[in-house]
Design a protein around this motif. Structure first.
Motif, PDB file in Angstrom:
ATOM      1  N   GLY A   1      11.319   0.900   8.232  1.00  0.00           N
ATOM      2  CA  GLY A   1      10.846   1.738   9.320  1.00  0.00           C
ATOM      3  C   GLY A   1       9.561   2.449   8.927  1.00  0.00           C
ATOM      4  N   ILE A   2       8.499   2.238   9.704  1.00  0.00           N
ATOM      5  CA  ILE A   2       7.188   2.809   9.393  1.00  0.00           C
ATOM      6  C   ILE A   2       6.778   3.757  10.516  1.00  0.00           C
ATOM      7  CG2 ILE A   2       4.804   2.336   8.791  1.00  0.00           C
ATOM      8  CD1 ILE A   2       6.837   1.111   6.844  1.00  0.00           C
ATOM      9  N   GLY A   3       6.464   4.998  10.132  1.00  0.00           N
ATOM     10  CA  GLY A   3       6.088   6.004  11.121  1.00  0.00           C
ATOM     11  C   GLY A   3       4.800   6.712  10.770  1.00  0.00           C
TER      12      GLY A   3
ATOM     13  N   ASN B   1      -2.933  10.805   1.948  1.00  0.00           N
ATOM     14  CA  ASN B   1      -2.297  10.755   0.625  1.00  0.00           C
ATOM     15  C   ASN B   1      -1.108   9.799   0.564  1.00  0.00           C
ATOM     16  OD1 ASN B   1      -0.564  12.215   2.221  1.00  0.00           O
ATOM     17  ND2 ASN B   1      -0.220  13.869   0.733  1.00  0.00           N
ATOM     18  N   ALA B   2      -0.945   8.939   1.582  1.00  0.00           N
ATOM     19  CA  ALA B   2       0.215   8.039   1.638  1.00  0.00           C
ATOM     20  C   ALA B   2      -0.089   6.699   0.976  1.00  0.00           C
ATOM     21  CB  ALA B   2       0.650   7.842   3.085  1.00  0.00           C
ATOM     22  N   LYS B   3      -0.661   6.742  -0.216  1.00  0.00           N
ATOM     23  CA  LYS B   3      -1.095   5.518  -0.906  1.00  0.00           C
ATOM     24  C   LYS B   3       0.065   4.551  -1.133  1.00  0.00           C
ATOM     25  CE  LYS B   3      -3.486   4.025  -5.139  1.00  0.00           C
ATOM     26  NZ  LYS B   3      -2.407   3.286  -5.809  1.00  0.00           N
ATOM     27  N   ARG B   4       1.204   5.091  -1.561  1.00  0.00           N
ATOM     28  CA  ARG B   4       2.342   4.231  -1.890  1.00  0.00           C
ATOM     29  C   ARG B   4       2.875   3.510  -0.653  1.00  0.00           C
ATOM     30  NH1 ARG B   4       7.547   6.576  -5.110  1.00  0.00           N
ATOM     31  NH2 ARG B   4       7.685   7.850  -3.234  1.00  0.00           N
ATOM     32  N   LEU B   5       2.984   4.239   0.469  1.00  0.00           N
ATOM     33  CA  LEU B   5       3.485   3.621   1.697  1.00  0.00           C
ATOM     34  C   LEU B   5       2.502   2.572   2.214  1.00  0.00           C
ATOM     35  CD1 LEU B   5       5.560   3.366   3.921  1.00  0.00           C
ATOM     36  CD2 LEU B   5       4.463   5.277   5.103  1.00  0.00           C
ATOM     37  N   LYS B   6       1.223   2.849   2.109  1.00  0.00           N
ATOM     38  CA  LYS B   6       0.225   1.875   2.553  1.00  0.00           C
ATOM     39  C   LYS B   6       0.316   0.597   1.722  1.00  0.00           C
ATOM     40  CE  LYS B   6      -2.879   5.387   4.404  1.00  0.00           C
ATOM     41  NZ  LYS B   6      -4.168   6.094   4.318  1.00  0.00           N
ATOM     42  N   GLU B   7       0.582   0.734   0.436  1.00  0.00           N
ATOM     43  CA  GLU B   7       0.765  -0.449  -0.407  1.00  0.00           C
ATOM     44  C   GLU B   7       1.978  -1.249   0.045  1.00  0.00           C
ATOM     45  OE1 GLU B   7       1.062   1.247  -4.284  1.00  0.00           O
ATOM     46  OE2 GLU B   7      -1.118   1.345  -4.591  1.00  0.00           O
ATOM     47  N   VAL B   8       3.042  -0.546   0.439  1.00  0.00           N
ATOM     48  CA  VAL B   8       4.247  -1.223   0.933  1.00  0.00           C
ATOM     49  C   VAL B   8       3.942  -1.988   2.220  1.00  0.00           C
ATOM     50  CG1 VAL B   8       6.526  -0.834   1.965  1.00  0.00           C
ATOM     51  CG2 VAL B   8       5.906   0.308  -0.181  1.00  0.00           C
ATOM     52  N   VAL B   9       3.214  -1.355   3.138  1.00  0.00           N
ATOM     53  CA  VAL B   9       2.878  -2.016   4.407  1.00  0.00           C
ATOM     54  C   VAL B   9       2.024  -3.253   4.150  1.00  0.00           C
ATOM     55  CG1 VAL B   9       1.597  -1.766   6.570  1.00  0.00           C
ATOM     56  CG2 VAL B   9       3.127   0.055   5.801  1.00  0.00           C
ATOM     57  N   GLU B  10       1.090  -3.166   3.230  1.00  0.00           N
ATOM     58  CA  GLU B  10       0.268  -4.320   2.884  1.00  0.00           C
ATOM     59  C   GLU B  10       1.113  -5.435   2.272  1.00  0.00           C
ATOM     60  OE1 GLU B  10      -2.573  -2.467   0.305  1.00  0.00           O
ATOM     61  OE2 GLU B  10      -4.078  -2.258   1.905  1.00  0.00           O
TER      62      GLU B  10
ATOM     63  N   LYS C   1      -3.220  -4.471   7.775  1.00  0.00           N
ATOM     64  CA  LYS C   1      -2.860  -5.890   7.857  1.00  0.00           C
ATOM     65  C   LYS C   1      -4.032  -6.779   8.287  1.00  0.00           C
ATOM     66  CE  LYS C   1       1.576  -6.138   6.858  1.00  0.00           C
ATOM     67  NZ  LYS C   1       2.008  -6.911   5.660  1.00  0.00           N
ATOM     68  N   GLY C   2      -5.135  -6.163   8.716  1.00  0.00           N
ATOM     69  CA  GLY C   2      -6.249  -6.957   9.206  1.00  0.00           C
ATOM     70  C   GLY C   2      -5.907  -7.701  10.476  1.00  0.00           C
ATOM     71  N   MET C   3      -5.163  -7.040  11.366  1.00  0.00           N
ATOM     72  CA  MET C   3      -4.709  -7.657  12.612  1.00  0.00           C
ATOM     73  C   MET C   3      -5.118  -6.796  13.799  1.00  0.00           C
ATOM     74  SD  MET C   3      -0.848  -8.700  11.338  1.00  0.00           S
ATOM     75  CE  MET C   3      -0.370  -9.377  12.938  1.00  0.00           C
ATOM     76  N   GLU C   4      -4.982  -7.348  14.995  1.00  0.00           N
ATOM     77  CA  GLU C   4      -5.253  -6.598  16.205  1.00  0.00           C
ATOM     78  C   GLU C   4      -4.044  -5.719  16.542  1.00  0.00           C
ATOM     79  OE1 GLU C   4      -8.070  -6.382  17.969  1.00  0.00           O
ATOM     80  OE2 GLU C   4      -8.975  -7.643  16.403  1.00  0.00           O
TER      81      GLU C   4
END
Length: 255
Positions: free
Chosen positions: A173-175, A182-191, A233-236
């Motif tokens: 779940g991503i919110g 400062n959400a570096k770790r979560l951004k890495e997870v999403v990538e 994600k590099g998506m629309e």
């Protein structure tokens, strides 16, 4: 359309304008919401919301911070309610070690019991895990939660933990947190995570995305989360909306 997989519109923060806000969500591009129980009382309010609004589904369960006085008779009541048509999950359940109460062993007891409730009812689970990463994962592996399925709500751990849950077949779940600088770790997870395993959520009224951090959250803020994921994600954004909509329907087994 956007699917908000986790909100708390029964919360007192919405008492003054709940109906006005909810009836306007469609115009904001929100097509469905799952309102999530966190206590026996909020579960009852959640059931009422599913009856009042066609686009609201419900999850029923007791949050770890609310399980100190839980009794088996209440679990049986939850089981009865689980067979209502618009109840789609058991949750939110799990472990929360941020506070000292309830005792951790009590939390574990009722976490396991509610996992078994999900198994008994055939519903997926919504997992809350705060400062208890190892114990949560250990219990879920011991209870073979991959057979139950569900979502790790407000995912807040790193890529290694994400890999464990993705290998078990869980959604993440991503919110609003993904929009924080400062959400570096979560951004890495999403990538890292495959797009077919991500779902959108607000946790309304909490965790508003930037630039509304600290203010009351609502599903109408989700386009900001969509845009953040799209950039990572590099998506629309439209593609993110479509994929997460289908992911949410699969998660909650909606026809």
């Amino acid at each position: 359309m956007i699917f908000d997989t986790h909100a708390h519109y029964d919360d007192a923060a919405f008492d003054e304008d709940r109906d006005l806000l909810l009836t306007a969500l469609g115009q904001a591009g929100i097509g469905a919401v799952v309102n999530v129980g966190a206590s026996m009382e909020s579960t009852k309010r959640t059931i009422e919301l599913t009856r009042q609004y066609s686009f609201i589904y419900g999850a029923i369960g007791v949050h770890p911070s609310e399980c100190g006085q839980l009794e088996e008779s209440q679990i049986q009541w939850l089981k009865q309610q689980s067979f209502q048509e618009k109840i789609v999950a058991i949750g939110e359940i799990g472990l929360d070690y941020y506070w000292d109460e309830p005792d951790r062993e009590i939390q574990k007891k009722w976490f396991c019991r509610q996992l078994n409730l999900a198994r008994e009812t055939g519903l997926p689970i919504i997992i809350h895990s705060r400062d208890g990463a190892k114990d949560t994962l250990d219990i879920m592996k011991a209870e073979k939660c991959g057979e139950i399925g569900g979502v790790i709500h407000c995912f807040s751990y790193g890529v290694e933990m994400a890999r464990e849950y993705l290998n078990m077949g869980f959604y993440l779940g991503i919110g609003g947190v993904v929009t924080f600088q400062n959400a570096k770790r979560l951004k890495e997870v999403v990538e890292y995570a495959p797009m077919n395993r991500l779902v959108l959520e607000t946790d309304s009224p909490y965790l508003s995305p930037a630039p509304y951090r600290g203010k009351r959250n609502s599903s109408s803020n989700l386009p900001l989360v969509v845009n953040a994921i799209a950039q990572l994600k590099g998506m629309e954004p439209e593609a993110i909306e479509g994929i997460t909509w289908e992911n949410a329907r699969k998660l909650y087994r909606l026809k």
